[in-house]
Structure formats: structure tokens, C-alpha cells
Scaffold this motif. Sequence first.
Motif, PDB file in Angstrom:
ATOM      1  N   LYS A  37       0.829  -1.218   0.000  1.00  0.00           N
ATOM      2  CA  LYS A  37       0.000   0.000   0.000  1.00  0.00           C
ATOM      3  C   LYS A  37       0.859   1.262   0.000  1.00  0.00           C
ATOM      4  N   SER A  38       1.843   1.302   0.902  1.00  0.00           N
ATOM      5  CA  SER A  38       2.667   2.513   0.994  1.00  0.00           C
ATOM      6  C   SER A  38       3.467   2.692  -0.291  1.00  0.00           C
ATOM      7  N   THR A  39       3.994   1.586  -0.822  1.00  0.00           N
ATOM      8  CA  THR A  39       4.746   1.661  -2.077  1.00  0.00           C
ATOM      9  C   THR A  39       3.844   2.196  -3.189  1.00  0.00           C
ATOM     10  N   VAL A  49       5.703   9.782  -0.508  1.00  0.00           N
ATOM     11  CA  VAL A  49       4.619  10.347   0.298  1.00  0.00           C
ATOM     12  C   VAL A  49       4.359   9.475   1.515  1.00  0.00           C
ATOM     13  N   TRP A  50       4.893   8.267   1.503  1.00  0.00           N
ATOM     14  CA  TRP A  50       4.679   7.398   2.656  1.00  0.00           C
ATOM     15  C   TRP A  50       5.867   6.490   2.867  1.00  0.00           C
ATOM     16  N   LYS A  51       6.190   6.236   4.147  1.00  0.00           N
ATOM     17  CA  LYS A  51       7.307   5.339   4.465  1.00  0.00           C
ATOM     18  C   LYS A  51       6.900   3.900   4.200  1.00  0.00           C
ATOM     19  N   CYS A  52       7.775   3.128   3.534  1.00  0.00           N
ATOM     20  CA  CYS A  52       7.451   1.731   3.255  1.00  0.00           C
ATOM     21  C   CYS A  52       8.099   0.823   4.295  1.00  0.00           C
ATOM     22  N   THR A  53       7.564  -0.380   4.367  1.00  0.00           N
ATOM     23  CA  THR A  53       8.131  -1.365   5.282  1.00  0.00           C
ATOM     24  C   THR A  53       9.420  -1.907   4.651  1.00  0.00           C
ATOM     25  N   PRO A  54      10.563  -1.831   5.356  1.00  0.00           N
ATOM     26  CA  PRO A  54      11.778  -2.388   4.753  1.00  0.00           C
ATOM     27  C   PRO A  54      11.614  -3.888   4.539  1.00  0.00           C
ATOM     28  N   THR A  86      -3.906   8.599   3.724  1.00  0.00           N
ATOM     29  CA  THR A  86      -4.213   7.931   4.986  1.00  0.00           C
ATOM     30  C   THR A  86      -3.900   6.462   4.827  1.00  0.00           C
ATOM     31  N   ASP A  87      -3.114   5.952   5.745  1.00  0.00           N
ATOM     32  CA  ASP A  87      -2.741   4.542   5.708  1.00  0.00           C
ATOM     33  C   ASP A  87      -3.491   3.853   6.850  1.00  0.00           C
ATOM     34  N   THR A  88      -3.892   2.622   6.611  1.00  0.00           N
ATOM     35  CA  THR A  88      -4.657   1.902   7.626  1.00  0.00           C
ATOM     36  C   THR A  88      -3.939   0.592   7.950  1.00  0.00           C
TER      37      THR A  88
HETATM   38 MG    MG Z   1       2.428   0.676   4.832  1.00  0.00          MG
END
Ligand code: MG
Length: 249
Positions: A37-39, A49-54, A86-88
Motif C-alpha cells: 500500500k505505501s509503495t 509520500v509514505w514510508k514503506c516497510t523495509p 491515509t494509511d490503515t
Molecule cells: Mg504501509
Amino acid sequence: MLGYVGIEAVLDQLKIKAMKMGFEFNIMVVGQSGLGKSTMLNTLFKSKVWKCTPPGLAMPTPQTLQLNSVTHVIEEKGVKLKLTVTDTPGFGDQINNDKCLRPLDIEFLQRLCRTVNVVPVIARADSLTLEEREAFRRRIQHNLRTHCIEVYPQKCFDEDINDRILNSKIRDRIPFAVVGADQQHLVNGRCVLGRKTKWGIVEVENMAHCEFPLLRDLLIRSHLQDLKDITHNVHYENYRVCRLNESHV
Ligand code: MG
Ligand code: GDP
């Protein structure tokens, strides 16, 4: 009309005003942790615009459903976009969401599509064969129909024959099978956004590889204003009426 009045000049006025004020767009991504999602948000707006999970990082299971929002101002050719994403994290993490619309997804989507415009996607499409993508898409379309989940673009809001023709093509392809990436690579002398693998580069903007361009075109290039209009005129209006009714009982 007997002569030229100059009504069309309003178009220039609107443009000047829009350039000066900028415009706003809110987008929320929903789904299991690690789906991309963040990617996808970064891919859509070509910026972090959003930090991704490494990669490889174990995701803690959130105890409650938290909503995190951030606002950025993005500018392109003098047009300012105030973007709120908005991230959930955590939706559906506790249950087995094995590639199908489980009762929780159905219940959630039924409620969500009455509140906001929902654009479902098949994430990480690079992990599916073409047959799997198509079968998954047909299954989701079937489930959406049988459970009366009206996703965007809703048939009832097509305004004319042109809308109907364009939107039926979109409805036929939804959910788009997308791939997200925030790294650029050199392919035949061009810099492209993509995911490098041992067997080649999956280019996110290449229709031969995935349908990300269809999602980007729908959300940003062709339907952004329509998404906002329906949110404002239909969803927000319904919400306002409900709250007014509640306050009168
Ligand atoms: Mg995320
Ligand atoms: P989120 O938890 O849903 O926000 O997921 P992230 O965007 O943080 O991505 C989780 C991991 O999946 C990262 O390692 C990403 O690089 C990877 N990822 C994101 N999008 C894709 C995709 O389209 N395909 C593949 N194969 N991996 C992806």
C-alpha cells in the motif's frame, strides 16, 4: 444569443484561480500489512509520500485499527496539489485473507462503498501468472456483483453516453492488477520505475507488464475531479443527513 457576451472567459478565471489556490485530494489505502500500500502511494505520486516497510522486517500486528494521515503539497507545472494520504495498517491482518473476498472483506466493502469511492486493486500482480490475474479479477467482479458492492465508477452516476462508454470499459477491467515500485532503473536508455528481479525488470508504467497506468490515469488524470464531486455531493451529503437526523432524535 444576438452576439458574443464572453461567458467562456470564466474558464480562464477558473484556471487562474485553481493555479493560485491549488486543489486538494484525499486518498486512503486499505489492506493487509505488506501488500504494497505505501509503495503504491509513492508510485502514484512519484515521491516518498509514505514510508514503506523495509523488506524482511517482521510487521507487528496492531492491536487496534489506527488511521495515520500525512499531508504533502506536490507541485507540477505550477499546479499545486495538497495531497492527504491515509494509511490503515492492520486491516485484515488477524484473519486469513487468502486471495478471496472473505466475509469480513465483504462486510467492510459494503459499508465502505456507502461512505467513500472504492477502487479495488489486485496488489503485487507480478506474483501472479496472467491466467491467475484474470481468474482472480473475474472472481472479485463476481463477488462484488453478488454482494451488491458498488465500486467506483458507479453506474448510477454516469451522466451521458460518453461516460457510459468510458466507464464501462473501466468497470470491465476493475480491479486493476498493479505493481508498485519506488526505484528507477535504466531500460533501453530510459529511466523507468520498476522492480528489478533476476529475470528482468517489471516496469510499473508498461501496460505489457501491469495495469498500474490504468489506475494512475483513473485516479489522477481522468477522474480526479469526478471522484471529488461524488465524494462531496453524494457521500458527504449522505453523511451530513445522517448526522443531522441523529441530532434530532
Ligand atoms: Mg504501509
Ligand atoms: P504495506 O504494508 O501494505 O504498506 O506494504 P509496503 O508498501 O510497505 O511493501 C511491503 C513490501 O512489499 C516491500 O518490501 C515492498 O518493496 C514490496 N512490494 C510493494 N509493492 C510490491 C509489488 O507490486 N510487487 C512485489 N513483488 N513486491 C511489492
